[in-house]
Design a protein around this motif. Structure first.
Motif, PDB file in Angstrom:
ATOM      1  N   UNK A   1       0.812  -1.221   0.000  1.00  0.00           N
ATOM      2  CA  UNK A   1       0.000   0.000   0.000  1.00  0.00           C
ATOM      3  C   UNK A   1       0.845   1.270   0.000  1.00  0.00           C
ATOM      4  N   UNK A   2       2.139   1.138  -0.235  1.00  0.00           N
ATOM      5  CA  UNK A   2       3.036   2.289  -0.133  1.00  0.00           C
ATOM      6  C   UNK A   2       2.635   3.422  -1.079  1.00  0.00           C
ATOM      7  N   UNK A   3       2.369   3.118  -2.339  1.00  0.00           N
ATOM      8  CA  UNK A   3       2.017   4.166  -3.305  1.00  0.00           C
ATOM      9  C   UNK A   3       0.734   4.884  -2.886  1.00  0.00           C
ATOM     10  N   UNK A   4      -0.261   4.144  -2.455  1.00  0.00           N
ATOM     11  CA  UNK A   4      -1.523   4.732  -2.015  1.00  0.00           C
ATOM     12  C   UNK A   4      -1.315   5.596  -0.769  1.00  0.00           C
ATOM     13  N   UNK A   5      -0.516   5.106   0.166  1.00  0.00           N
ATOM     14  CA  UNK A   5      -0.252   5.851   1.393  1.00  0.00           C
ATOM     15  C   UNK A   5       0.502   7.145   1.093  1.00  0.00           C
ATOM     16  N   UNK A   6       1.499   7.097   0.213  1.00  0.00           N
ATOM     17  CA  UNK A   6       2.263   8.299  -0.117  1.00  0.00           C
ATOM     18  C   UNK A   6       1.392   9.318  -0.845  1.00  0.00           C
TER      19      UNK A   6
ATOM     20  N   UNK B   1      -1.828   9.726  -0.283  1.00  0.00           N
ATOM     21  CA  UNK B   1      -2.655  10.313   0.775  1.00  0.00           C
ATOM     22  C   UNK B   1      -1.839  11.312   1.603  1.00  0.00           C
ATOM     23  N   UNK B   2      -0.605  10.966   1.935  1.00  0.00           N
ATOM     24  CA  UNK B   2       0.248  11.865   2.713  1.00  0.00           C
ATOM     25  C   UNK B   2       0.531  13.135   1.913  1.00  0.00           C
ATOM     26  N   UNK B   3       0.760  12.998   0.613  1.00  0.00           N
ATOM     27  CA  UNK B   3       1.007  14.160  -0.231  1.00  0.00           C
ATOM     28  C   UNK B   3      -0.194  15.103  -0.219  1.00  0.00           C
TER      29      UNK B   3
END
Length: 73
Positions: free
Chosen positions: A22-27, A29-31
């Protein structure tokens, strides 16, 4: 760090872990959160830090002009 004409800077942090898949999705969201944060009244800056010992752990740090701005966000 001090802001001219103001009290001490307020620092807020949020530590979180993400699943590797889920790293791409999490980054993403953080962006989006960091972008909203940077445009919020009273936000001085924000930083995302990665943990050198845990590639899935991050800390989002933000600096604010005062506690009221922090709480309003």
């Amino acid at each position: 760090m001090r802001v001219a004409g103001a009290g001490s800077v307020v620092t807020a942090s949020l530590r979180f872990r993400v699943q590797p898949h889920s790293l791409a999705e999490a980054m993403s969201a953080v962006d989006a959160i960091a972008d909203r944060m940077r445009r919020a009244p009273g936000c001085i800056r924000s930083h995302l830090h990665g943990d050198v010992d845990d590639p899935n752990a991050f800390t989002l740090v933000s600096e604010w002009a005062d506690a009221e701005a922090t709480e309003a966000f």
